[in-house]
Design a protein around this motif. Structure first.
Motif, short mmCIF file in Angstrom:
data_model
loop_
_atom_site.label_atom_id
_atom_site.label_comp_id
_atom_site.label_asym_id
_atom_site.label_seq_id
_atom_site.Cartn_x
_atom_site.Cartn_y
_atom_site.Cartn_z
N ALA A 48 0.71 -1.20 -0.08
CA ALA A 48 -0.12 0.02 -0.06
C ALA A 48 0.83 1.21 -0.05
O ALA A 48 0.47 2.26 -0.82
CB ALA A 48 -1.06 0.13 1.31
N THR A 49 1.90 1.05 0.91
CA THR A 49 2.63 2.22 0.84
C THR A 49 4.01 2.48 -0.27
O THR A 49 4.87 3.44 -0.18
CB THR A 49 3.30 2.45 2.20
OG1 THR A 49 4.24 1.15 2.45
CG2 THR A 49 2.31 2.68 3.50
N GLN A 50 3.93 1.52 -1.13
CA GLN A 50 5.00 1.39 -2.14
C GLN A 50 6.30 1.20 -1.59
O GLN A 50 7.26 1.73 -2.21
CB GLN A 50 4.69 2.58 -3.25
CG GLN A 50 3.54 2.44 -3.90
CD GLN A 50 3.44 3.67 -4.91
OE1 GLN A 50 4.23 3.93 -5.70
NE2 GLN A 50 2.14 4.07 -5.00
N THR A 79 -6.30 -15.96 -6.26
CA THR A 79 -5.84 -15.76 -7.68
C THR A 79 -5.64 -14.79 -8.23
O THR A 79 -4.52 -14.52 -8.86
CB THR A 79 -6.81 -16.77 -8.25
OG1 THR A 79 -7.10 -18.09 -7.47
CG2 THR A 79 -6.36 -17.05 -9.64
N PRO A 80 -6.57 -13.77 -8.19
CA PRO A 80 -6.28 -12.51 -9.13
C PRO A 80 -4.89 -11.94 -8.47
O PRO A 80 -4.13 -11.48 -9.41
CB PRO A 80 -7.64 -11.75 -8.60
CG PRO A 80 -8.55 -12.48 -8.48
CD PRO A 80 -7.76 -13.66 -7.37
N ALA A 81 -4.49 -11.77 -7.30
CA ALA A 81 -3.47 -11.15 -6.83
C ALA A 81 -2.18 -11.97 -7.37
O ALA A 81 -1.27 -11.40 -7.32
CB ALA A 81 -3.50 -11.00 -5.15
N GLN A 101 -1.08 -2.17 -9.60
CA GLN A 101 -2.17 -3.22 -9.77
C GLN A 101 -2.22 -3.91 -8.66
O GLN A 101 -3.34 -4.47 -8.09
CB GLN A 101 -1.63 -4.19 -10.77
CG GLN A 101 -1.47 -3.30 -12.30
CD GLN A 101 -1.45 -4.47 -13.30
OE1 GLN A 101 -2.13 -5.30 -13.43
NE2 GLN A 101 -0.83 -4.06 -14.55
N MET A 102 -1.13 -4.23 -7.65
CA MET A 102 -1.37 -5.00 -6.54
C MET A 102 -2.25 -4.25 -5.46
O MET A 102 -2.85 -4.83 -4.69
CB MET A 102 -0.01 -5.14 -5.84
CG MET A 102 0.86 -6.08 -6.46
SD MET A 102 -0.07 -7.92 -6.55
CE MET A 102 -0.20 -8.29 -4.85
N THR A 137 -7.88 -8.15 -0.19
CA THR A 137 -7.79 -9.51 -0.08
C THR A 137 -6.42 -9.90 0.86
O THR A 137 -6.43 -10.87 1.46
CB THR A 137 -7.45 -10.15 -1.41
OG1 THR A 137 -8.61 -10.02 -2.16
CG2 THR A 137 -7.11 -11.65 -1.59
N LEU A 138 -5.27 -9.18 0.54
CA LEU A 138 -4.28 -9.48 1.34
C LEU A 138 -4.51 -9.50 2.81
O LEU A 138 -4.16 -10.18 3.78
CB LEU A 138 -3.00 -8.58 0.86
CG LEU A 138 -2.73 -8.61 -0.45
CD1 LEU A 138 -1.52 -7.64 -0.83
CD2 LEU A 138 -2.36 -10.01 -0.90
N GLN A 139 -5.13 -8.16 3.37
CA GLN A 139 -5.37 -7.88 4.77
C GLN A 139 -6.27 -8.88 5.39
O GLN A 139 -6.04 -9.56 6.25
CB GLN A 139 -5.98 -6.52 4.88
CG GLN A 139 -4.76 -5.47 4.85
CD GLN A 139 -5.26 -3.89 4.80
OE1 GLN A 139 -6.46 -3.79 4.24
NE2 GLN A 139 -4.57 -3.24 5.50
N HIS A 140 -7.34 -9.13 4.56
CA HIS A 140 -8.35 -10.36 5.03
C HIS A 140 -7.73 -11.85 5.42
O HIS A 140 -7.68 -12.39 6.28
CB HIS A 140 -9.66 -10.26 4.18
CG HIS A 140 -10.57 -11.39 4.44
ND1 HIS A 140 -11.37 -11.39 5.72
CD2 HIS A 140 -10.54 -12.99 4.12
CE1 HIS A 140 -11.91 -12.34 5.81
NE2 HIS A 140 -11.73 -13.27 5.01
N ASN A 141 -6.87 -11.99 4.25
CA ASN A 141 -6.34 -13.55 4.48
C ASN A 141 -4.91 -13.34 5.71
O ASN A 141 -5.00 -14.35 6.14
CB ASN A 141 -5.55 -13.94 3.10
CG ASN A 141 -6.77 -14.20 1.89
OD1 ASN A 141 -7.82 -14.83 2.48
ND2 ASN A 141 -6.32 -14.06 0.77
#
Length: 878
Positions: free
Chosen positions: A366-368, A411-413, A544-545, A551-555
């Motif tokens: 998120a913060t690159q 999968t999309p990520a 794009q990420m 998704t990343l945070q939930h998982n």
């Protein structure tokens, strides 16, 4: 007269160098901050910063010429050592601004442009060297509304957690001490009030008062959360908490934190669903920090998590145990299911061992700030989700199947990661070899040129030989002309007209072509162009990420909880813990309970002695435990609290069996320590902690008391302890389950007076004047303290021990008990005997009692009181 500089210091009036002018201009924008100023391959500090940095880091302090101005102190270190020195500065409590060169010095006209690229504070950092992977690093903000209400907000920038609340000062202090923020923001006008209410242990950063205005704070929150209302987050009506939260957003912006997409939600913090653990209890039970440097805390023993986010979740679970039976039962059932399927449990362990810190990696996306190597770790972690889901489903248990279904589709990520990244990447983006082939035709061509430059030139040479028939043609290179085609004079008539002649030699002519110049430019600039292209493509990848942050945070949260429960199963297996039975009543029944920490520190040939504990609010609400020092009273108290706490965490417990009625609060008054910095004695600290218990306990609480009243005179101490037991027994609103360890044998009398008080003792055996600690809890009170025996074991001089025994014998011979005749005992020049103050039967006392019997003190006039006093005096003289 010397003119003031923008940073508040006085200039000498002499001309400074351009570099130092630039330094002072940037430094003025960040007062109270250490400025690391990039100069070439070094980060430099100047003036007072240099003096501080040299002391903290232990590096050499020198001086630098400042043009016509005087010399200035200088301390610096190589830029590649930033990750070594920055954490030391931040951990020492410094705010640090990293000032980098914003352009290539080779292309700069005049002084190189510089600017602050990162402002690191104790509560705002993404640096892995500064952060503890197993602990949350909270930044908090406090806003005092009035004498009764305060707003508090917390954010963890490395994970995205953000919550706020408002309440009274006591509640705010409890939460602050539980979550231990690394940095706390306050307004300048409230600084002294915060110190007064919350002490000096907090690292405080002051903000201007206007930041703590509701409209401004709300606007900052709305901007961050990209919304027009706070209703959906449940904090719309909490204006005080909103002010505290908005000030945090302001501070994050001020510290150059511009990309905060991972902080997408704010939660109202309400610990009503958690067990209340006051700061004294957290400290006394050694939940996350041992009291002694060589000791162990509970977290050190039960932490078998395989991921950092699991370890952080475990610490939160320890400090915030659950009260909801259904949530607790789900955790316990999950742990039980893991233990029933050992093979599948080991499969999960294998998958979890390959996971990175998905939570903090998501924040870096998120913060690159995520580097290529970390991106591949993110990809490897996401690749484990599908196997983890498959293994969970293979348990054939609904509770684990629901866990498998709770994951978001990764999968999309993963597609984005696989599209852009090579399987093996370099750690640094500038090293190249990051972006996968096929993403960019230009990048693929440049890599081919860099890799096969000589082959490409040979191929061109062969092609031109075949096209022109010049068999002697060759391609060469020099620093003046670059690449060229060389043709002998014998063949110069075959040279095509489009070739351009560049040089005539004795035996040959040299030419260039457009194609050759293109290749030359590509070959010579391929590496630089590759770096530029890969940087651009990597930025595309990060953009794009960011679409997959949720998704990343939930998982990450799903994995963190699973990891914690998996750790509970593993520690239960290795330590022989059992599944507790959780009930919605006031009972507490532990069979053969053990202390989870102490049992791990004992030698193999000295097993921990387990004990039973049974408490309820009907027949055995308060247990008074007597016995000598070192017999194990304190350990018994602590293990009861730890077993209860572990059960409500959803963890198996060290016992043969345990039935735990849900408790809402756990209080401990164990151990003693002075608070010298606040002018508080051991006794004052003890009374503060005891007052906290008396004022906050309920009928569903668990209270552990150890030696209440020992910090004052014997009579005062016994009186306070006696009154406290009566209060906890007789006050309906706080008839809590209580274990009370004491040396005051007078308290054993309470069993005869209060129906729900029972006496127990930790048994010992005396053999030939020496004592053997059996460490077993038995019904009935103890009549001996064996203090002299313990003193002898501790190595007291034999003459001292002998004298103590003689004194004890003398006192015991003169002690008044039921078998003695009622007469006063007096010692001239001898220590006064400690009498049983609640069963005084000497003659003088009986006379006084008879004289006062029937007297109405409340209605007695002063003259009558004096006459009554004269009557007592005369009776004692007879």
């Amino acid at each position: 007269m010397a003119r003031p500089r923008k940073d508040g210091k006085k200039s000498s009036g002499k001309k400074e160098t351009p570099l130092m002018k630039q330094y002072y201009a940037i430094k003025a924008q960040h007062p109270g901050t250490i400025l690391l100023f990039r100069v070439g391959d070094f980060y430099e500090t100047f003036g007072e910063d240099a003096v501080e940095v040299s002391q903290v880091l232990g590096i050499v302090l020198t001086k630098r010429a400042n043009g016509a101005a005087s010399h200035i102190e200088l301390a610096g270190f190589p830029h590649h050592s930033l990750d070594t020195y920055l954490p030391k500065l931040v951990r020492s409590g410094k705010r640090v601004a990293v000032c980098d060169q914003l352009e290539d010095p080779k292309q700069a006209k005049g002084i190189v442009k510089r600017g602050v690229t990162e402002l690191v504070t104790p509560g705002v950092t993404f640096n892995d060297k500064v952060l503890d992977s197993n602990r949350n690093n909270y930044l908090a903000s406090i806003h005092i509304h009035n004498t009764k209400q305060v707003g508090v907000a917390f954010v963890e920038v490395s994970t995205g957690d953000f919550f706020c609340f408002s309440g009274n000062f006591e509640y705010a202090e409890k939460v602050l001490q539980t979550l231990s923020p690394s940095e706390v923001l306050v307004s300048r006008s409230e600084f002294r009030q915060v110190l007064q209410h919350f002490g000096e242990k907090l690292y405080l950063s002051r903000l201007d008062d206007w930041v703590y205005q509701y409209d401004y704070a709300r606007e900052k929150l709305l901007d961050l959360l990209q919304t027009t209302s706070l209703k959906g987050f449940g904090i719309e009506d909490d204006k005080i908490g909103t002010i505290a939260a908005g000030s945090i957003v302001h501070y994050l912006n001020e510290t150059q934190q511009k990309n905060l997409g991972h902080i997408s939600r704010i939660y109202p913090f309400d610990d009503s669903e958690f067990v209340w653990l006051d700061p004294f209890t957290i400290r006394n039970l050694e939940l996350v920090h041992p009291l002694h440097p060589d000791g162990k805390a509970l977290v050190d023993v039960i932490d078998q998590c395989l991921t950092p986010m699991g370890a952080r979740g475990l610490r939160r679970a320890i400090l915030l145990p659950l009260k909801d039976i259904q949530q607790i039962q789900k955790r316990l059932d999950t742990v039980e299911t893991f233990l029933k399927h050992q093979n599948k449990l080991h499969e999960l362990v294998d998958h979890f061992q390959q996971l990175g810190d998905l939570e903090r990696l998501a924040s870096k996306v998120a913060t690159q700030r995520i580097n290529p190597r970390e991106s591949t770790l993110l990809r490897d972690s996401l690749r484990q989700i599908a196997p983890i889901q498959h293994t969970l489903q293979s348990f054939d248990a609904p509770i684990l199947a629901s866990k498998a279904d709770s994951f978001s589709d990764a999968t999309p990520a993963l597609s984005v990661l696989d599209k852009y990244l090579l399987e093996e990447v370099s750690a640094n983006l500038m090293d190249g070899q990051v972006i996968r082939g096929g993403v960019s035709e230009e990048l693929d061509e440049l890599r081919a040129i860099k890799r096969n430059g000589k082959d490409l030139l040979l191929a061109m040479q062969q092609r031109e030989v075949e096209r022109t028939g010049i068999t002697s043609l060759k391609i060469g290179f020099n620093k003046v002309f670059g690449y060229y085609l060389e043709v002998t004079h014998a063949h110069k008539d075959k040279v095509p007209v489009e070739w351009t002649r560049k040089q005539t030699l004795t035996s040959a002519e040299r030419y260039i072509t457009e194609e050759l110049k293109d290749y030359e430019e590509k070959i010579l600039n391929a590496e630089e162009r590759i770096q530029t292209l890969e940087t651009q493509l990597y930025q595309q990848f990060l953009h794009q990420m960011q679409l997959h942050l949720h998704t990343l945070q939930h998982n990450a949260k799903v994995i963190a909880e699973l990891d914690m429960l998996l750790g509970f199963a593993r520690v239960a297996q290795s330590r022989q813990y059992v599944k507790p039975i959780i009930q919605d009543d006031d009972s507490l029944d532990i069979k053969q309970g053990r202390h989870p920490v102490i049992e791990t520190t004992l030698p193999a040939d000295s097993p921990y002695i387990p004990n039973d504990i049974q408490l309820d609010n009907e027949s055995q609400q308060i247990i008074i435990i007597t016995g000598p020092n070192m017999a194990g009273k304190s350990a018994l108290l602590r293990q009861t609290a730890l077993i209860t706490l572990m059960a409500q965490m959803g963890c198996f417990v060290p016992a043969d069996a345990a039935q735990i009625g849900i408790v809402d609060k756990i209080f401990t008054r164990v151990g003693a320590s002075d608070n010298i910095s606040s002018g508080e004695s051991t006794f004052m600290v003890e009374m503060n902690e005891t007052a906290q218990i008396a004022n906050n306990a309920t009928s569903k609480s668990l209270i552990l008391l150890d030696e209440i009243g020992r910090g004052t005179s014997t009579y005062d101490g016994v009186s306070i302890a006696w009154a406290l037991v009566e209060y906890l027994h007789e006050t309906p609103s706080c008839q809590a389950k209580t274990l009370f360890a004491t040396h005051y044998h007078e308290l054993n009398e309470l069993e005869n007076r209060l129906p729900r008080v029972k006496n127990f003792n930790v048994s010992v055996k005396e053999i030939d004047g020496k004592i053997l600690f059996l460490r077993t809890l038995k019904p009935g009170g103890s009549e001996h303290s064996f203090g002299i025996n313990v003193a002898a074991m501790a190595g007291m001089p034999s003459t001292l021990v002998k004298r103590a025994k003689n004194l004890l014998k003398h006192f015991e011979q003169n002690r008044i008990d039921d078998k003695q005749s009622a007469k006063s005992v007096k010692f001239s020049s001898k220590p006064t005997v400690q009498l049983n103050m609640f069963e005084l039967k000497d003659a003088d006392t009986l006379k006084i009692r008879n004289i006062l019997a029937g007297s109405d003190i409340d209605r007695m006039t002063p003259v009558e009181a004096l006459l009554k006093l004269q009557e007592i005096k005369q009776a004692l003289m007879d």
